[in-house]
Enzyme design. Structure first.
Site, short mmCIF file in Angstrom:
data_model
loop_
_atom_site.label_atom_id
_atom_site.label_comp_id
_atom_site.label_asym_id
_atom_site.label_seq_id
_atom_site.Cartn_x
_atom_site.Cartn_y
_atom_site.Cartn_z
N GLU A 230 -15.03 51.99 39.71
CA GLU A 230 -15.51 51.25 38.53
C GLU A 230 -16.14 49.98 39.06
O GLU A 230 -15.44 49.07 39.51
CB GLU A 230 -14.35 50.99 37.57
CG GLU A 230 -14.80 50.54 36.20
CD GLU A 230 -14.92 49.04 36.09
OE1 GLU A 230 -16.04 48.52 36.33
OE2 GLU A 230 -13.92 48.39 35.79
N CYS A 264 -16.41 42.92 33.71
CA CYS A 264 -17.40 43.88 34.22
C CYS A 264 -18.29 44.45 33.14
O CYS A 264 -19.41 44.89 33.43
CB CYS A 264 -16.69 44.99 34.98
SG CYS A 264 -15.52 45.94 33.97
#
Length: 494
Positions: A230, A264
């Protein structure tokens, strides 16, 4: 006053004992997995509910650790995401587990395989490693642990050395809740972080930057360890014509202020119809003036994780200002002691600036005007595929057009970042923003081995595949070719 905790310099950390302990824990969990490779649903549900109770029971300690590591961190946001969000994720998984674990039955050809049954059975992979970033120390450590435990695995977690208070609390919480042969926490510095992906994990999750993600993938590849990455990226928001109103701007800017941009799936830059750029700026100014006065020195403002990262963000803004771009600071002057920074809008920055090339990961928002929606879409598609993409539109057809003509790990319409919050929705990236998924059934399957199983029944022709190949095999082959050729090819046809 909050006591700031800074990570020790790498040179001062002796990771030898931590590395030895990591190898010991890996061996202990591997042995335990071999002894009990497929825990039943009731056992797994018990683990999930223990996990939820662990978070709820340590609410105050989690709040304190977050504030210690960040210098300033909103307590209510800690409750919402790091405590309740993960506990809710565990409860959801426990509710869904029997469905997730059920065999996925597949069709067979009765003429060939008779009464045979076939299906996918999701079995635990084994010992899973989780390398956790600093920005969400509990959500990204205990969160994926939900699906890892739901899938029946054993897990070793490596927290970031940039959040030492959270790392030590996590180790304490986990050790009180689970035996070390089920879940353990490995705490250390850079040498430990480099050693971690070299072990023979049965699966490895890494959350962080694409640069380090490549190194993790290369290290894991030496043992053919499957990885979930990720990796974030530059997540855009597109405001389409007619959508630049107070609510949309509040949604975009408010998302940027979550963790002060250290997320993020935060909005990295926003594309706005050129005629509406000033309207966007005015709404942003009004939002901070009316609802967040003195934002940069308030309890709602998260401190930047380290002084070095704070200086990097300041440098990005200075470079933009030096380029001649219009720079607008909102929310006050900030607080150097706790590394809190105001929001900075950068209007139409040149494309060669660092803020247009790097993931910003801080409270700086480029606002870019466009003349045609397809040009804005082309600009997004010219870059790396982002982890998230957000489109605001009053016309559902326009929103669908943007979704159909772009590619991203996840996306939202008329809101930002919610794709990362739903426990039912698989979360992850594509290309430079990552690979694989956690959350929901996709996460359960990510950390499971989808084992194809066939149980032979009766009335099949399976033996036709065994030598010697004789009349039964010939009859099967002839029947298929005759059927493909059509009735005119049958023997005796005119």
């Amino acid at each position: 006053m909050t006591v700031l905790v800074s990570p020790p310099p790498d040179a001062d950390v002796d990771d030898g004992p931590a590395i030895a302990e990591l190898h010991r824990l890996h061996a202990v969990q591997h042995e335990a997995f071999l002894a009990n490779p497929n825990p039943d649903a009731e056992t797994r549900q018990g683990h999930l509910m223990a996990l939820a109770g662990m978070l709820l029971g340590h609410r105050e300690q989690i709040r304190a650790a977050m504030s210690a590591d960040f210098g300033s961190h909103p307590d209510l946001f800690t409750d919402l995401v790091e405590v309740l969000g993960v506990a809710g994720r565990a409860a959801f998984a426990a509710e869904q587990l029997s469905t997730w674990m059920a065999e996925d039955q597949r069709p067979t050809d009765p003429a060939l395989y008779g009464t045979a049954r076939a299906g996918i059975r999701y079995q635990p992979k084994g010992v899973v490693g989780n390398i956790v970033p600093w920005n969400f120390p509990f959500d990204l450590s205990v969160g994926p642990l939900v699906e890892m435990l739901a899938a029946g695995n054993r897990v070793v977690i490596k927290p970031s050395d940039y959040t030492p208070a959270c790392a030590e609390l996590l180790r304490e919480m986990i050790s009180k809740t689970f035996p070390e042969d089920l879940v353990a926490v490995s705490v250390g510095g850079l040498a430990l972080a480099k050693e971690f992906p070299t072990l023979r994990w049965d699966h490895l999750l890494y959350t962080g930057s694409p640069t380090i993600g490549r190194q993790i993938a290369l290290a894991a590849a030496q043992n053919l360890v499957p990885v979930t990455l990720e990796l974030g990226g530059k997540c855009p928001a597109i405001l389409t014509a007619g959508s630049v109103d107070a609510d949309a701007v509040r949604s975009v800017v408010g998302t940027k202020l979550i963790k002060n941009g250290q997320m993020c799936i935060s909005v990295d830059y926003v594309l706005v119809p050129r005629a509406d750029v000033e309207t966007f700026v005015a709404h942003a100014q009004r939002y901070l003036d009316d609802e967040l006065p003195g934002y940069a020195s308030s309890a709602d403002c998260t401190g930047i994780i380290t002084e070095r990262h704070r200086e990097r963000i300041v440098d990005l803004v200075d470079e933009a200002r030096a380029s001649g771009a219009r720079v607008i600071s909102l929310g006050g002057q900030g607080d150097p002691e706790t590394r809190r920074l105001p929001l900075t809008l950068v209007i139409d920055p040149p494309g060669d600036l660092r803020i247009m090339a790097e993931e910003i990961f801080g409270p700086v928002l480029p606002v870019i005007g466009y003349d045609d929606l397809d040009d804005a879409i082309a600009e997004i598609n010219a870059g790396e595929r982002p982890l998230g993409l957000y489109v605001y539109a009053r016309d559902a057809a326009i929103a669908e057009h943007v979704l159909r003509t772009t590619t991203s790990g996840g996306a939202c319409v008329n809101v930002c970042a919610v794709q990362g919050a739903l426990p039912s929705l698989g979360f992850g990236g594509i290309g430079n923003s990552g690979t694989g998924r956690h959350h929901g059934i996709e996460g359960f399957r990510e950390f499971s081995n989808p084992r194809g199983v066939v149980v032979r029944g009766t009335g099949d022709l399976a033996d036709a595949f065994l030598p010697p190949y004789g009349p039964v095999a010939q009859a099967i082959v002839d029947s298929v070719f005759q059927a493909a050729a059509g009735p005119e090819a049958a023997p005796g046809s005119v």
